[in-house]
Scaffold this motif. Structure first.
Motif, PDB file in Angstrom:
ATOM      1  N   VAL A   1      20.557  72.407  20.034  1.00  0.00           N
ATOM      2  CA  VAL A   1      20.105  73.703  19.541  1.00  0.00           C
ATOM      3  C   VAL A   1      21.320  74.620  19.412  1.00  0.00           C
ATOM      4  CG1 VAL A   1      18.671  75.715  20.031  1.00  0.00           C
ATOM      5  CG2 VAL A   1      17.857  73.420  20.625  1.00  0.00           C
ATOM      6  N   VAL A   2      21.503  75.161  18.213  1.00  0.00           N
ATOM      7  CA  VAL A   2      22.608  76.081  17.949  1.00  0.00           C
ATOM      8  C   VAL A   2      22.113  77.519  17.978  1.00  0.00           C
ATOM      9  CG1 VAL A   2      24.335  76.783  16.241  1.00  0.00           C
ATOM     10  CG2 VAL A   2      23.869  74.353  16.609  1.00  0.00           C
ATOM     11  N   GLU A   3      20.910  77.724  17.426  1.00  0.00           N
ATOM     12  CA  GLU A   3      20.348  79.076  17.338  1.00  0.00           C
ATOM     13  C   GLU A   3      18.833  78.988  17.290  1.00  0.00           C
ATOM     14  OE1 GLU A   3      20.094  82.425  13.797  1.00  0.00           O
ATOM     15  OE2 GLU A   3      21.734  81.004  13.782  1.00  0.00           O
TER      16      GLU A   3
ATOM     17  N   ASN B   1      19.426  71.013  28.549  1.00  0.00           N
ATOM     18  CA  ASN B   1      20.839  71.231  28.220  1.00  0.00           C
ATOM     19  C   ASN B   1      21.035  71.500  26.732  1.00  0.00           C
ATOM     20  OD1 ASN B   1      21.608  70.831  30.905  1.00  0.00           O
ATOM     21  ND2 ASN B   1      21.767  68.625  30.595  1.00  0.00           N
ATOM     22  N   ASN B   2      20.158  72.316  26.145  1.00  0.00           N
ATOM     23  CA  ASN B   2      20.204  72.671  24.729  1.00  0.00           C
ATOM     24  C   ASN B   2      19.997  71.488  23.795  1.00  0.00           C
ATOM     25  OD1 ASN B   2      20.313  75.396  24.826  1.00  0.00           O
ATOM     26  ND2 ASN B   2      22.453  75.583  24.252  1.00  0.00           N
ATOM     27  N   ILE B   3      19.414  70.398  24.291  1.00  0.00           N
ATOM     28  CA  ILE B   3      19.148  69.208  23.486  1.00  0.00           C
ATOM     29  C   ILE B   3      17.642  68.990  23.432  1.00  0.00           C
ATOM     30  CG2 ILE B   3      19.547  66.716  23.221  1.00  0.00           C
ATOM     31  CD1 ILE B   3      22.146  68.345  23.127  1.00  0.00           C
ATOM     32  N   LEU B   4      17.118  68.694  22.235  1.00  0.00           N
ATOM     33  CA  LEU B   4      15.709  68.356  22.109  1.00  0.00           C
ATOM     34  C   LEU B   4      15.550  67.216  21.119  1.00  0.00           C
ATOM     35  CD1 LEU B   4      14.214  69.706  19.338  1.00  0.00           C
ATOM     36  CD2 LEU B   4      14.932  71.731  20.544  1.00  0.00           C
ATOM     37  N   GLU B   5      14.384  66.629  21.142  1.00  0.00           N
ATOM     38  CA  GLU B   5      14.065  65.522  20.244  1.00  0.00           C
ATOM     39  C   GLU B   5      13.236  66.040  19.075  1.00  0.00           C
ATOM     40  OE1 GLU B   5      14.612  62.006  20.549  1.00  0.00           O
ATOM     41  OE2 GLU B   5      15.962  62.411  22.211  1.00  0.00           O
ATOM     42  N   CYS B   6      13.605  65.613  17.875  1.00  0.00           N
ATOM     43  CA  CYS B   6      12.870  65.967  16.663  1.00  0.00           C
ATOM     44  C   CYS B   6      12.726  64.710  15.818  1.00  0.00           C
ATOM     45  CB  CYS B   6      13.647  66.979  15.823  1.00  0.00           C
ATOM     46  SG  CYS B   6      13.947  68.568  16.568  1.00  0.00           S
TER      47      CYS B   6
END
Length: 184
Positions: A124-126, A141-146
């Motif tokens: 995730v950047v924004e 940690n600002n990481i997600l699955e899409c």
């Protein structure tokens, strides 16, 4: 309350499912858009056309792994080649979409023949808003699955095309996307 099943990588060879409970607004899944469906691109109107279902912009992201993003074919279509580790980390947009929009996207992207819908890890950047992070997203940690539409079936010479980190139909590459309505 509804439960969203999301795919996560436990290792490079296996996938595990876990669930996340979200407010009852119908089943929503997260997709990562990197091409002509992004804001300002030729097919963005499909993302906001309520006739196709519901999509809600969540924010901008960057693939955790590198992928070859190429522009290929006589219609200058952007393809994310499902060949992790090569290319660049790709910039795109994250959306929550309902079942109707997901079905439309599958048809629009020619899934499963032209593209396959596969899980990808996105940094995730924004975020669009602070509430976006809590609306069904499990961010670690600002990481997600899409889900992303990528392809494993492509011409071998595509691997030798220039790789892009951010698709723009109107970019300096001079390879403007040809709308379906304009194709012969």
């Amino acid at each position: 309350m509804n439960t969203i099943l999301r795919l996560t990588h436990a290792s490079s060879r296996s996938l595990h499912l876990f669930s996340k409970t979200v407010p009852s607004v119908g089943r929503m899944v997260q997709v990562f858009i990197y091409g002509t469906l992004k804001k300002g691109q030729p097919n963005y109107h499909h993302m906001i056309n309520g006739v196709h279902g519901t999509s809600k912009f969540q924010g901008r992201g960057l693939t955790v792994e590198k992928y070859p993003l190429v522009i290929a074919g006589k219609y200058n279509i952007p393809y994310l080649l499902n060949n992790p580790g090569k290319g660049h980390r790709v910039t795109g947009e994250m959306y929550f979409v309902d079942d109707q929009m997901l079905q439309f996207l599958d048809e629009f992207e020619g899934c499963p023949n032209m593209y396959q819908r596969t899980p990808v890890r996105v940094e995730v950047v924004e975020w669009e808003s602070k509430s976006s992070m809590t609306e069904g997203s499990s961010v670690i940690n600002n990481i997600l699955e899409c889900y992303v539409y990528s392809t494993t079936t492509y011409q071998p010479e595509w691997m030798h095309l220039p790789y892009y980190d951010n698709y723009d139909s109107f970019g300096n590459h001079k390879l403007s996307y040809v709308l379906r309505e304009s194709r012969e």
